[in-house]
Scaffold this active site. Structure first.
Site, PDB file in Angstrom:
ATOM      1  N   ARG A  99       2.512 -68.767 -33.358  1.00 41.33           N
ATOM      2  CA  ARG A  99       1.864 -67.805 -34.386  1.00 41.33           C
ATOM      3  C   ARG A  99       1.394 -68.369 -35.536  1.00 41.33           C
ATOM      4  NH1 ARG A  99       5.466 -62.055 -34.651  1.00 41.33           N
ATOM      5  NH2 ARG A  99       4.366 -61.227 -36.336  1.00 41.33           N
ATOM      6  N   GLU A 159      -9.393 -61.421 -43.270  1.00 38.70           N
ATOM      7  CA  GLU A 159      -8.370 -61.511 -42.068  1.00 38.70           C
ATOM      8  C   GLU A 159      -9.247 -61.452 -40.708  1.00 38.70           C
ATOM      9  OE1 GLU A 159      -5.325 -62.584 -42.679  1.00 38.70           O
ATOM     10  OE2 GLU A 159      -4.817 -62.206 -44.506  1.00 38.70           O
ATOM     11  N   HIS A 219      -1.905 -69.249 -50.076  1.00 39.96           N
ATOM     12  CA  HIS A 219      -0.804 -68.684 -50.508  1.00 39.96           C
ATOM     13  C   HIS A 219      -0.767 -69.397 -51.824  1.00 39.96           C
ATOM     14  CE1 HIS A 219       1.053 -67.063 -46.535  1.00 39.96           C
ATOM     15  NE2 HIS A 219       0.777 -66.236 -47.348  1.00 39.96           N
ATOM     16  N   LYS A 264      -4.337 -60.590 -32.421  1.00 41.78           N
ATOM     17  CA  LYS A 264      -2.955 -60.660 -33.092  1.00 41.78           C
ATOM     18  C   LYS A 264      -2.034 -60.549 -31.840  1.00 41.78           C
ATOM     19  CE  LYS A 264       0.115 -60.107 -36.622  1.00 41.78           C
ATOM     20  NZ  LYS A 264       0.652 -59.857 -37.910  1.00 41.78           N
ATOM     21  N   ARG A 310      21.462 -49.145 -38.912  1.00 36.21           N
ATOM     22  CA  ARG A 310      21.143 -50.294 -37.984  1.00 36.21           C
ATOM     23  C   ARG A 310      20.073 -50.214 -37.289  1.00 36.21           C
ATOM     24  NH1 ARG A 310      26.742 -49.757 -38.005  1.00 36.21           N
ATOM     25  NH2 ARG A 310      27.966 -51.362 -39.239  1.00 36.21           N
TER      26      ARG A 310
END
Ligand SMILES: NC(=O)c1ccc[n+]([C@@H]2O[C@H](COP(=O)([O-])OP(=O)(O)OC[C@H]3O[C@@H](n4cnc5c(N)ncnc54)[C@H](O)[C@@H]3O)[C@@H](O)[C@H]2O)c1
Ligand SMILES: [Zn+2]
Length: 523
Positions: free
Chosen positions: A402, A345, A413, A387, A281
Site C-alpha cells: 500500500r 491524486e 506531508h 486503488k 462496536r
C-alpha cells in the site's frame, strides 16, 4: 477487431449526415495493396507506420466519422492526434463475441496468431479503450449501437454508472461511479439488499446542495433516514464530532443492523466512518464522497479516523464500506481549488500505476477542468480501480504494498506540517512532493529527464504548485524524521521506475533531498 467499427461507423455517419472514413481503407489505398499483403511484406511494424501516417492525415479534418483499427490508439501520437480531432468512442464487446465475429469475417491477420494471443492483446488494449470519451455496448445490432452513440454525442447522459469492485474482506464491495447517483442512492442500496434505518452524516456546505435529494431518494426506497450536520472543516475531524454523531445515532434509534451514510468530502468520510466503526462496536457504512479527493482516495480502502491535537489521523480503524457511490455530478459545485487538489491524486495514480491514465489527463485536461461529467467519470473510475487493486493486495497495510500510494507524500506531508496545514491543500503539497520524488528517481537513474518534465508540465497545466515555498530545509527534514514513513532513522521514499511503475527505497541520502528541493525552485 470484430466490434463492428466499419458497419456501425457507416450507419452513424449516415445518421449524422457526415462523411465516413475507414482508416484501413485509407491505408490500403495509399499502399496500393490489401492489409494482409502489407503485413506479409512489411511486417506489423511496417503496417503501424502506414497506420500512423493515415491517422495524421485523417485527423486533420473535423466533422467525419472515422473507424480505426483496434491497434491504432496504442500509439501515443495516434491517440493524441485522434483525441485532439474529436470524440473517441469504444465499441465494447466481450472477447468471445469479438473472436466469433472475427472468425466469421476471416480477414484479420492478427487473429492468425491464435486465441491466446488475441486474449493477451485484448487485456493490453482494454486500459486504453476504457478511457474513451464514449463507451457503448457493441453486442447490440449495429443500428442500435449507432443510435446509442448518436444520443451520447448529443449529450444525453444515459450511460449507466461504472462499477469498480474492491475485493477485500468477506465480500467485495462496489464503487459506483457516475452522474446523478446521489438521487438514486436509495434504489442502489435497496437493489443490493441493504435494509434498516440510517443516519446520513454531512456538513452544512454539502448538505445544502445534496442533503435533500439524498434524503428523498432514501425515503422513496423505504429507508427511515435521519440527517446530522457536523461542522465543516478539518479542524472538526475529531473525537468531539464523533461523539456528536454517536448521539445523533442514538436519538435516531440506530441499532447494530442499521447503517451510516457519509455524504461529503474526506473529512466527513473519515469521521463518519470512524463513528460507524465504533458505534455499538460497528455498524455498516456507505460512502457518498463529494470531493474529487474523497472519490478517488478517501472513500475507498477502508481507512477511517480522526485527528488529535498531537497530530493527524492518530486514532482510527479499518472499516470497509458496504458500498461507495461516487457521484461525479457533485463535483460541479466543488470549489476549483479543491477540484485541482484532487487532481493531484489522480496524476499520482497515473505516475505510479498507469501511463495511459497520465496520457488521458494530458489530452483531456481542459475538459476535465470544465467538469465534463463523462471525463470526470473516467478518471474517478480508473483511479478507484488502481486503488482497489493496491488495497486488495494489502488490506491492512501490513505488506508494504500500500506504500506506493504514498508517492509524493513523504515530502508532501512534511510541507503540510511545516506550514501548519494552512497554506497548502493536501493535494497541492503532494504535487510538490511528487516533483521532489521524480527528481530523486532521476538522480537514481530510474526516471528520464523527459519523464520528470512530463510530470512537472501536467501539474503546472492543472494549476498545481511544483516547488516548495521558501522554507527551512532543516526544519523540513526534522518533520520528516518524525513522520511515520521513517523506519530505523531512514527516510522511505516511493520513487518511479519510469512512468507507471513505483518502488520503495530508503537509499536516498539526505543531501539529495536538500538538492532537489533547491532544484525545484529553478525548474
Ligand atoms: N481515509 C483515507 O484513506 C483518506 C485518504 C485521503 C485523505 N483522507 C482525509 O480526507 C480529508 C480531506 O478530504 P477533502 O479534501 O475531501 O476535504 P474536505 O472534506 O474538507 O472537503 C473540502 C471542502 O469542500 C467542501 N465540499 C465537499 N464536497 C463539496 C461539493 N460537492 N460541492 C461544494 N463543496 C464541497 C467541504 O465542505 C469542504 O469545505 C483529510 O482529513 C484527509 O486526512 C483520508
Ligand atoms: Zn494523499
Amino acid at each position: 477487431m470484430g466490434a463492428g467499427k466499419s458497419t456501425v461507423g457507416r450507419r452513424l455517419a449516415a445518421r449524422l449526415g457526415r462523411p465516413f472514413v475507414d482508416l484501413d481503407a485509407v491505408i490500403e489505398e495509399t499502399a496500393g495493396m490489401p492489409i494482409p499483403a502489407i503485413f506479409a511484406r512489411e511486417g506489423e511494424a511496417g503496417f503501424r507506420e502506414r497506420e500512423a501516417a493515415a491517422v495524421r492525415a485523417v485527423a486533420q479534418r473535423k466533422g467525419q466519422v472515422i473507424a480505426t483499427g483496434g491497434g491504432a490508439v496504442m500509439r501515443r501520437d495516434n491517440l493524441a492526434a485522434l483525441r485532439a480531432a474529436g470524440t473517441l468512442v469504444w465499441l465494447r464487446a466481450p472477447l468471445e463475441t469479438l473472436l466469433e465475429r472475427a472468425k466469421a469475417e476471416g480477414r484479420r491477420p492478427l487473429l492468425a496468431a491464435g486465441e491466446a494471443a488475441a486474449a493477451r492483446l485484448y487485456d493490453e488494449r482494454l486500459p486504453v479503450y476504457a478511457l474513451a470519451d464514449v463507451v457503448v455496448d457493441a453486442t447490440d445490432d449495429p443500428d442500435a449501437v449507432a443510435a446509442q452513440i448518436e444520443q451520447r454525442l448529443a449529450g444525453v447522459p444515459d450511460e449507466g454508472p461504472t462499477v469498480v469492485s474492491v475485493p477485500v474482506g468477506a465480500a467485495a464491495y462496489p464503487v459506483y461511479v457516475g452522474a446523478g447517483l446521489l438521487q438514486r442512492l436509495g434504489q442502489l442500496l435497496a437493489d443490493r439488499g441493504v435494509t434498516g434505518r440510517c443516519l446520513v452524516v454531512t456538513n452544512p456546505t454539502v448538505g445544502a446542495y445534496y442533503g435533500e435529494p439524498l434524503m428523498q431518494s432514501l425515503a422513496a426506497a423505504g429507508f427511515a433516514a435521519r440527517r446530522v450536520d457536523i461542522p465543516d472543516g478539518e479542524a472538526h475531524k475529531n473525537l468531539a464530532t464523533a461523539e456528536q454523531i454517536y448521539r445523533a445515532a442514538l436519538a435516531a434509534r440506530l441499532e447494530r443492523r442499521d447503517f451510516f451514510v457519509a455524504l461529503g468530502g474526506g473529512v466527513v468520510g473519515d469521521v463518519a466512518g470512524f463513528a460507524a466503526a465504533t458505534y455499538l462496536r460497528g455498524v455498516a457504512l456507505v460512502q457518498a464522497p463529494t470531493t474529487l479527493l474523497a472519490q478517488v482516495d478517501a472513500s475507498v480502502g477502508g481507512k477511517v479516523g480522526v485527528n488529535l491535537a498531537e497530530g493527524k489521523n492518530l486514532v482510527g480503524a479499518f472499516h470497509q464500506p458496504r458500498l461507495v457511490a461516487a457521484d461525479v455530478g457533485a463535483l460541479r459545485t466543488l470549489p476549483r481549488r479543491e477540484l485541482v487538489a484532487g487532481l493531484a491524486e489522480v496524476i499520482k495514480y497515473g505516475a505510479i500505476a498507469d501511463p495511459h491514465l497520465l496520457a488521458f489527463l494530458e489530452d483531456r485536461l481542459e475538459g476535465i477542468l470544465d467538469r465534463r461529467l463523462s471525463l470526470l467519470a473516467r478518471i474517478v473510475a480508473r483511479s478507484c480501480e488502481i486503488k482497489a487493486r493496491v488495497v486488495a493486495a494489502d488490506e491492512k497495510e501490513t505488506q508494504g504494498l500500500r506504500e506506493v500510494l504514498n508517492f509524493g507524500h513523504t515530502i508532501g506531508h512534511a510541507i503540510e506540517a511545516l506550514t501548519g496545514y494552512g497554506q497548502f491543500l493536501h493535494g497541492e503539497a503532494v504535487a510538490i512532493g511528487m516533483v521532489s520524488a521524480a527528481l530523486l528517481s532521476h538522480r537514481l537513474g530510474r526516471l528520464s529527464q523527459d519523464a520528470v518534465l512530463r510530470l512537472v508540465q501536467i501539474l503546472r497545466r492543472a494549476g498545481l504548485p511544483t516547488a516548495p515555498p521558501p522554507l527551512d530545509t532543516e526544519g523540513l527534514l526534522a518533520v520528516m524524521q518524525r513522520d511515520k514513513k521513517v523506519r530505523d532513522g531512514r527516510w522511505r521514499f516511493v520513487l518511479l521506475d519510469g512512468i507507471g511503475q513505483a518502488f520503495v527505497t530508503d537509499e536516498v541520502p539526505w543531501q539529495w533531498i536538500k538538492d532537489v528541493l533547491a532544484e525545484q525552485q529553478v525548474l
